[in-house]
Design an enzyme around this catalytic site. Structure first.
Site, mmCIF file in Angstrom:
data_model
loop_
_atom_site.group_PDB
_atom_site.id
_atom_site.type_symbol
_atom_site.label_atom_id
_atom_site.label_comp_id
_atom_site.label_asym_id
_atom_site.label_seq_id
_atom_site.Cartn_x
_atom_site.Cartn_y
_atom_site.Cartn_z
ATOM 1 N N SER A 1 9.982 -6.084 2.657
ATOM 2 C CA SER A 1 8.478 -5.902 1.828
ATOM 3 C C SER A 1 8.359 -4.218 1.772
ATOM 4 O O SER A 1 9.305 -3.477 2.346
ATOM 5 C CB SER A 1 7.290 -6.369 2.465
ATOM 6 O OG SER A 1 7.005 -5.722 3.831
ATOM 7 N N LYS A 2 7.205 -3.765 1.171
ATOM 8 C CA LYS A 2 7.133 -2.427 0.750
ATOM 9 C C LYS A 2 7.099 -1.444 2.382
ATOM 10 O O LYS A 2 7.432 -0.660 2.596
ATOM 11 C CB LYS A 2 5.908 -2.281 0.053
ATOM 12 C CG LYS A 2 5.912 -2.408 -1.413
ATOM 13 C CD LYS A 2 4.738 -2.291 -1.993
ATOM 14 C CE LYS A 2 4.802 -2.552 -3.256
ATOM 15 N NZ LYS A 2 3.616 -2.274 -4.443
ATOM 16 N N ARG A 3 6.341 -2.346 3.313
ATOM 17 C CA ARG A 3 6.291 -1.727 4.648
ATOM 18 C C ARG A 3 7.762 -1.355 5.225
ATOM 19 O O ARG A 3 7.885 -0.460 6.113
ATOM 20 C CB ARG A 3 5.404 -2.442 5.600
ATOM 21 C CG ARG A 3 5.969 -3.628 6.066
ATOM 22 C CD ARG A 3 4.777 -4.276 7.001
ATOM 23 N NE ARG A 3 5.614 -5.583 7.633
ATOM 24 C CZ ARG A 3 5.677 -6.785 7.221
ATOM 25 N NH1 ARG A 3 5.191 -6.956 5.840
ATOM 26 N NH2 ARG A 3 6.192 -7.567 7.776
#
Length: 507
Positions: free
Chosen positions: A250-252
């Protein structure tokens, strides 16, 4: 299992992103494996923009995809294909299947289909459409002539689909597990499974290389290839990329636009090297050039299990590629990608683009892992005049005697080296952009000479070399940690060094 083509045609592969979002790292890995396979076998690599979702597709995402691909050097061989320009072709193929009895119009509403799936689940069956309209042969709904309809495939009710995945080996799916999937939605838009098959045939694809989240689509698409009378390509499904917590990337974790990695200071070859190793290997080798990846790539060495995204390894690889890069190229990247760091100091940008600027870069590049860090160190070195410094970390702040002795030693350095430069007879430096006086190197004092001279002056003033060098490095480079002071004092025009060293007296 060999990964070479079973087709008699030259290898043709494609990367087919959807412009409903930015090109993230998983998509880049898919593009890379397609590109490497094509380049390894002398085939062709195509780019297709799957923009059939007219509501969610945006031009800014298309621009991001193309910019990212160009920055990464994943060049394509033909003009990009835009699916939005081929909508009538997909509809025509679907209607052709209806006419041949291989697809049908379905008038069931979304609510009715959902009820069928709920019922199937309650009965312990796979939640699927119950094929209510399959054999009715309806052109219009009998009671509602204007009722919306979709076109569904007529999946065979018996038998199975089997194919050999170039990474995972044989895969078999019973036809009873495959729904009568939709080909054309009620708004006339084609579904993914129809459009990709039609376009892959149109583009003469020999291999379909994509993420393993598409494995469930493959049996459906094989049915379509056969129904339309097309040769079935070979398939290779790449393992998923997971975050360090073993969850979907994911973006994290780093699943952001590839262009973000550019702005963060990563080299394209480092990012590609990192992504290649997420699912592929060549012995124990970790650092690859682009040409090595092309030379060694094959599906025989692709793993089946998911790969884990490790940003520390990416940073390490980037540092390794920076150390091995041509300093002139790095200087060009700094000038192009970090021009905002030169705002208000155009002279510094001009100096960076010279041979001396490249030499400065060569001295800094072993010390950094990101181009952004390289920029932060190089800009002050190319800036005219003195630079602002933070002297709070100097050791002498706790010892007035050390401070006085160090300042006296630096003053002696200024006096003696200024006389040396003046007496050399060399009127100006060799680089006209930098101008000013010659460097110590040009008057006969290199790294070793500066080192020996500063040791001597320090001893005579009772100052350890480290204590003498610390404030000198700070005012010359603007940093407590930097490239070698001895190298910089040797190659920078003496007037630059002199101007900055004189600032010590005011600290």
């Amino acid at each position: 299992m060999s990964s070479s083509s079973n087709h008699s045609h030259p290898v043709r592969v494609r990367f087919a992103p959807s412009p409903t979002g930015f090109l993230h790292i998983g998509g880049v890995r898919t593009a890379l494996f397609n590109w490497l396979y094509a380049r390894h076998l002398g085939g062709q690599f195509l780019l297709r923009i799957e923009d059939t979702d007219l509501e969610r597709s945006e031009e800014r995402f298309t621009s991001d995809i193309i910019a990212s691909m160009k920055w990464l050097g994943l060049n394509w061989d033909e003009e990009p294909i835009f699916q939005s320009k081929r909508l009538e072709e997909y509809r025509a193929k679907a209607l052709e299947l209806v006419a041949r009895g291989l697809a049908y119009k379905c008038f069931c509403s979304e609510e009715e289909v959902e009820q069928m799936r709920v019922k199937a689940t309650a009965e312990g069956k796979k939640p699927m459409y119950d094929r209510h309209c399959r054999d009715l042969g309806l052109e219009r709904h009998p009671t509602e002539p204007n009722r919306p309809w979709v076109i569904r495939s007529k999946t065979p009710l018996a038998g199975y689909v089997e194919f050999t995945d170039l990474i995972r080996g044989p895969i078999r799916v019973e036809n009873t597990e495959i729904d009568d999937f939709v080909l054309i939605r009620s708004n006339g838009a084609p579904t993914y499974n129809l459009s990709v098959v039609v376009d892959d045939v149109y583009s003469r694809m020999t291999h379909i290389i994509r993420g393993d989240d598409h494995i469930n689509n493959t049996p459906k698409q094989i049915h379509l290839y056969r129904a339309l009378g097309y040769e079935v390509p070979l398939f290779a499904h790449l393992p998923m990329i997971l975050g360090p917590d073993k969850k979907k990337l994911s973006k994290r974790h780093g699943a952001v636009s590839a262009n973000v990695y550019r702005s963060d200071g990563y080299l394209p070859e480092a990012l590609l090297n990192f992504l290649a190793r997420l699912g592929w290997s060549h012995g124990d080798q970790e650092i690859f050039t682009i040409q090595e990846m092309i030379q060694y790539f094959s599906f025989d060495h692709c793993q089946k299990s998911s790969a884990v995204f490790n940003v520390e390894k990416l940073l390490w690889l980037n540092g390794a590629h920076i150390r091995g890069a041509d300093p002139k190229r790095l200087a060009s990247i700094v000038a192009e990608d970090y021009s905002d760091h030169f705002a208000g100091i155009p002279q510094a940008l001009s100096r960076l683009k010279t041979d001396l600027g490249a030499r400065i870069v060569s001295m800094v590049q072993p010390k950094v892992k990101l181009i952004k860090e390289l920029t932060e160190q190089v800009v002050p070195l190319c800036t005219p005049g003195a630079v602002e410094v933070d002297a709070s970390g100097l050791k002498w702040n706790k010892d007035e005697n050390l401070k006085a002795a160090t300042q006296a030693a630096v003053q002696r350095v200024l006096d003696e080296l200024s006389k040396k430069v003046a007496a050399s007879g060399v009127k100006s430096g060799s680089d006209p952009v930098w101008g000013g006086t010659p460097s110590l190197e040009e008057v006969g004092m290199n790294h070793e000479g500066v080192d020996a001279y500063l040791r001597q002056v320090g001893e005579q003033h009772g100052v350890k070399l480290g204590d003498l060098v610390q404030p000198m490095r700070l005012v010359v480079t603007g940093r407590m940690v930097s490239a070698s002071l001895f190298d910089l004092m040797a190659i920078l025009p003496w007037d630059v060094v002199e101007t900055r060293l004189r600032k010590i007296a005011a600290l």
